[in-house]
Enzyme design. Structure first.
Site, mmCIF file in Angstrom:
data_model
loop_
_atom_site.group_PDB
_atom_site.id
_atom_site.type_symbol
_atom_site.label_atom_id
_atom_site.label_comp_id
_atom_site.label_asym_id
_atom_site.label_seq_id
_atom_site.Cartn_x
_atom_site.Cartn_y
_atom_site.Cartn_z
ATOM 1 N N LYS A 1 3.391 0.626 3.012
ATOM 2 C CA LYS A 1 2.919 -0.348 4.012
ATOM 3 C C LYS A 1 2.935 -1.711 3.348
ATOM 4 C CE LYS A 1 -0.367 2.350 6.656
ATOM 5 N NZ LYS A 1 -1.736 2.763 6.576
ATOM 6 N N ASN B 1 0.877 -1.164 0.000
ATOM 7 C CA ASN B 1 0.000 0.000 0.000
ATOM 8 C C ASN B 1 0.918 1.219 0.000
ATOM 9 O OD1 ASN B 1 -1.753 2.055 0.569
ATOM 10 N ND2 ASN B 1 -2.613 1.138 2.423
ATOM 11 N N ARG C 1 -2.625 -2.072 -3.344
ATOM 12 C CA ARG C 1 -3.823 -1.291 -3.084
ATOM 13 C C ARG C 1 -3.823 -0.081 -4.019
ATOM 14 N NH1 ARG C 1 -5.273 2.646 1.769
ATOM 15 N NH2 ARG C 1 -7.456 2.916 1.278
ATOM 16 N N ASP D 1 -8.212 13.054 17.160
ATOM 17 C CA ASP D 1 -8.175 11.768 17.844
ATOM 18 C C ASP D 1 -9.421 11.571 18.714
ATOM 19 O OD1 ASP D 1 -7.541 9.643 19.727
ATOM 20 O OD2 ASP D 1 -5.477 9.852 19.023
ATOM 21 N N GLU E 1 -8.110 -5.424 5.853
ATOM 22 C CA GLU E 1 -8.042 -5.121 4.429
ATOM 23 C C GLU E 1 -6.913 -5.880 3.738
ATOM 24 O OE1 GLU E 1 -9.269 -0.812 3.558
ATOM 25 O OE2 GLU E 1 -8.658 -0.788 5.643
ATOM 26 N N HIS F 1 -17.506 1.990 8.759
ATOM 27 C CA HIS F 1 -16.039 2.017 8.889
ATOM 28 C C HIS F 1 -15.703 3.344 9.563
ATOM 29 C CE1 HIS F 1 -11.849 1.143 7.363
ATOM 30 N NE2 HIS F 1 -11.773 2.417 7.707
ATOM 31 N N LEU F 2 -15.384 3.262 10.860
ATOM 32 C CA LEU F 2 -15.155 4.483 11.644
ATOM 33 C C LEU F 2 -13.691 4.549 12.067
ATOM 34 C CD1 LEU F 2 -18.262 4.152 14.030
ATOM 35 C CD2 LEU F 2 -18.163 5.448 11.913
ATOM 36 N N GLY F 3 -12.864 5.139 11.221
ATOM 37 C CA GLY F 3 -11.447 5.317 11.561
ATOM 38 C C GLY F 3 -11.131 6.793 11.498
ATOM 39 N N ASN F 4 -9.935 7.128 11.011
ATOM 40 C CA ASN F 4 -9.654 8.533 10.723
ATOM 41 C C ASN F 4 -10.499 8.972 9.551
ATOM 42 O OD1 ASN F 4 -7.961 10.279 12.101
ATOM 43 N ND2 ASN F 4 -6.230 8.884 11.715
ATOM 44 N N GLY F 5 -10.487 8.110 8.515
ATOM 45 C CA GLY F 5 -11.447 8.252 7.424
ATOM 46 C C GLY F 5 -12.687 7.484 7.848
ATOM 47 N N ARG G 1 -10.157 9.388 20.869
ATOM 48 C CA ARG G 1 -9.901 9.081 22.285
ATOM 49 C C ARG G 1 -9.844 10.367 23.109
ATOM 50 N NH1 ARG G 1 -5.376 4.991 20.451
ATOM 51 N NH2 ARG G 1 -5.287 6.673 18.951
ATOM 52 N N ARG H 1 -11.550 15.583 7.861
ATOM 53 C CA ARG H 1 -12.346 15.966 6.681
ATOM 54 C C ARG H 1 -13.760 16.351 7.098
ATOM 55 N NH1 ARG H 1 -10.949 10.599 4.183
ATOM 56 N NH2 ARG H 1 -8.847 10.827 3.363
ATOM 57 N N HIS I 1 -13.011 2.701 0.766
ATOM 58 C CA HIS I 1 -12.973 1.678 1.830
ATOM 59 C C HIS I 1 -13.660 0.392 1.371
ATOM 60 C CE1 HIS I 1 -12.891 5.077 5.097
ATOM 61 N NE2 HIS I 1 -11.655 4.685 4.813
HETATM 62 P P1 ADP Z 1 -7.055 5.082 9.775
HETATM 63 O O1 ADP Z 1 -8.234 5.591 9.017
HETATM 64 O O2 ADP Z 1 -5.911 6.050 9.818
HETATM 65 O O3 ADP Z 1 -6.658 3.651 9.446
HETATM 66 P P2 ADP Z 1 -7.873 3.940 12.323
HETATM 67 O O4 ADP Z 1 -8.806 2.913 11.793
HETATM 68 O O5 ADP Z 1 -6.611 3.486 12.965
HETATM 69 O O6 ADP Z 1 -7.564 5.080 11.280
HETATM 70 O O7 ADP Z 1 -8.700 4.797 13.415
HETATM 71 C C1 ADP Z 1 -8.154 5.895 14.061
HETATM 72 C C2 ADP Z 1 -9.216 6.482 14.993
HETATM 73 O O8 ADP Z 1 -9.610 5.484 15.945
HETATM 74 C C3 ADP Z 1 -8.720 7.681 15.791
HETATM 75 O O9 ADP Z 1 -9.716 8.675 15.831
HETATM 76 C C4 ADP Z 1 -8.535 7.091 17.177
HETATM 77 O O10 ADP Z 1 -8.693 8.053 18.177
HETATM 78 C C5 ADP Z 1 -9.683 6.096 17.209
HETATM 79 N N1 ADP Z 1 -9.521 5.147 18.307
HETATM 80 C C6 ADP Z 1 -8.577 4.196 18.472
HETATM 81 N N2 ADP Z 1 -8.740 3.567 19.665
HETATM 82 C C7 ADP Z 1 -9.797 4.165 20.273
HETATM 83 C C8 ADP Z 1 -10.478 3.986 21.533
HETATM 84 N N3 ADP Z 1 -10.084 3.088 22.404
HETATM 85 N N4 ADP Z 1 -11.527 4.779 21.794
HETATM 86 C C9 ADP Z 1 -11.942 5.724 20.923
HETATM 87 N N5 ADP Z 1 -11.364 5.934 19.729
HETATM 88 C C10 ADP Z 1 -10.312 5.163 19.400
#
Ligand code: ADP
Length: 405
Positions: free
Chosen positions: A14, A7, A90, A281, A385, A207-211, A283, A240, A179
């Site tokens: 990666k 990737n 990817r 972030d 993935e 899918h709840l990440g950064n994206g 967290r 975003r 995604h």
């Molecule tokens: P990416 O899209 O970069 O792959 P990830 O899937 O790693 O992102 O998700 C990152 C997000 O997940 C960040 O907002 C991070 O704060 C959140 N996150 C990770 N662990 C926790 C947790 N224990 N509680 C709340 N949010 C979390």
């Protein structure tokens, strides 16, 4: 088969290595600061991680370093690099050309290059990685796995924007979605886990990440998804904006004389959670919200509300709902976020098992967190993935009867 997945970003590579016969990951890692000073590789085998400083001029050098590490006596996992049977790459944007993973040849490279207009930040870097890897490993098949491919089943009324038709006809301006490998993987896992009850499956995957993106999946096919022409559309993300009245952009362009580049940076990197608070972030935001920080509380509420609106919309698009899946950083690790999203949705037949929800953290295993009385099953499924990429590469090779050395 032994599959190497790559990737490639503009300054990172990666990688992971899979043995598809057992579905096991043998090693993974990342080369950072490619083409810059201070490059290094973080290489992980099992739970053992090593960090090695390297000189890394470009993607080709990065991939050469990775291959050397894979056969090194101390941190290697292979005896000889010829054990690698194929490489999966990817690729972010496959436009309307690629509806599935595809064996890479010169023609495919040309189309990925053409599609750079739709993904200027991603496709050129993906292509650099492809060209470098094909140079270094010329004898084995290379397969492109597209983020957009899973969403190519969207009906036209869902993927078109209500803008002049010429924009679609000539420039292919439409919703593509991203995604895809993640949404595909977690929905397949959900169908396996829930078995017979999923024969007619109406699934929403989050899918709840950064994206962040949400997809409506009917009988295994994506029928709508929140990201659009670019990953900017849809839910509120780390940096975003997600959905926005296009009038806001026109207004700000005029009133602050912003250039396209400035707007791009603001909407992609300075908006979303970081725009409302000072961090992307989740967290930190959850912690500060409980400590009474108003901006964090607002950001959390906005992000949750947007997810809830999409769940409502996609329940209608699907004509009902059998399962909701949570995945990626926030989805896999935040009982608080999941609870906020679902707690007011009992009228849709969604009932969370609070205890199971609290326990589902760490992204290690698939878990069902709905109460027994819930009409809608709620699942937490860690996304994988890289594994999907490796399996897809193997499928393409077997389907097309491609000989591997
Ligand atoms: P990416 O899209 O970069 O792959 P990830 O899937 O790693 O992102 O998700 C990152 C997000 O997940 C960040 O907002 C991070 O704060 C959140 N996150 C990770 N662990 C926790 C947790 N224990 N509680 C709340 N949010 C979390």
């Amino acid at each position: 088969m032994i599959i190497l997945t790559l990737n490639c970003g503009s300054s990172s590579v990666k990688y992971s290595v899979f043995n598809t016969a057992h579905g096991t990951m043998l090693a993974r890692g990342i080369v950072e600061r490619v083409g810059l000073t201070g490059s290094f590789i973080s290489h992980t085998v099992g739970t053992h991680e090593v960090k090695i400083e390297i000189k890394c001029l470009n993607h080709k050098v990065a991939i050469e370093h990775v291959l050397k590490l894979l056969v090194s006596s101390s941190d290697g996992i292979l005896e000889n690099i010829t054990e690698v049977n194929a490489v999966g790459h990817r690729v972010v944007h496959g436009g309307e050309f690629f509806i599935e993973s595809t064996i890479i040849n010169e023609e495919v490279e040309d189309v990925i290059a053409e599609l750079s207009t739709l993904a200027p930040l991603h496709n050129p870097a993906n292509l650099q990685g492809i060209q470098a890897a094909r140079d270094v490993l010329p004898k084995i098949p290379h397969v492109a796995v597209f983020d957009t491919a899973f969403h190519q089943t969207l009906p036209e009324y869902a993927f078109r924007y209500a803008i002049p038709s010429r924009w679609y006809d000539e420039k292919k301006i439409r919703k593509y979605g991203f995604h895809g490998t993640s949404h595909f993987y977690v929905s397949q896992r959900a169908m396996q886990l829930l078995g017979d009850s999923m024969k007619k499956s109406r699934i929403i995957s989050l899918h709840l990440g950064n994206g962040v993106s949400i997809t409506a999946i009917k009988d295994g096919k994506s029928i709508d998804t929140s990201m659009g022409l670019t990953p900017l559309e849809g839910l509120i993300m780390g940096t975003r904006s997600g959905d926005l009245d296009p009038g806001v952009i026109l207004y700000m362009m005029r009133s602050e004389n912003l250039s396209p580049e400035e707007l791009d940076a603001i909407l992609n990197r300075k908006s979303g959670l970081i725009g409302i608070t000072t961090t992307s972030d989740m967290r930190d935001i959850e912690k500060k919200a409980t400590e009474g920080d108003e901006k964090s509380h607002l950001a959390l509420k906005m992000a949750v509300y947007r997810v809830q609106k999409y769940i409502g919309a996609y329940t209608v698009a699907l004509g009902g709902l059998n399962a909701i899946i949570f995945t990626a950083g926030i989805g896999e690790n935040s009982p608080t976020f999941r609870n906020h999203v679902l707690k007011d949705l009992e009228f849709l037949g969604i009932k969370l098992d609070e205890k199971a929800n609290k326990k589902a953290i760490g992204g290690k295993e698939d878990q069902i967190i709905s109460a027994d009385s819930s009409d809608v099953k709620i699942l937490v499924i860690p996304t994988n993935e890289e594994l999907v990429m490796a399996q897809d590469v193997e499928n393409v090779i077997l389907r097309r009867n491609i000989k591997i050395p």
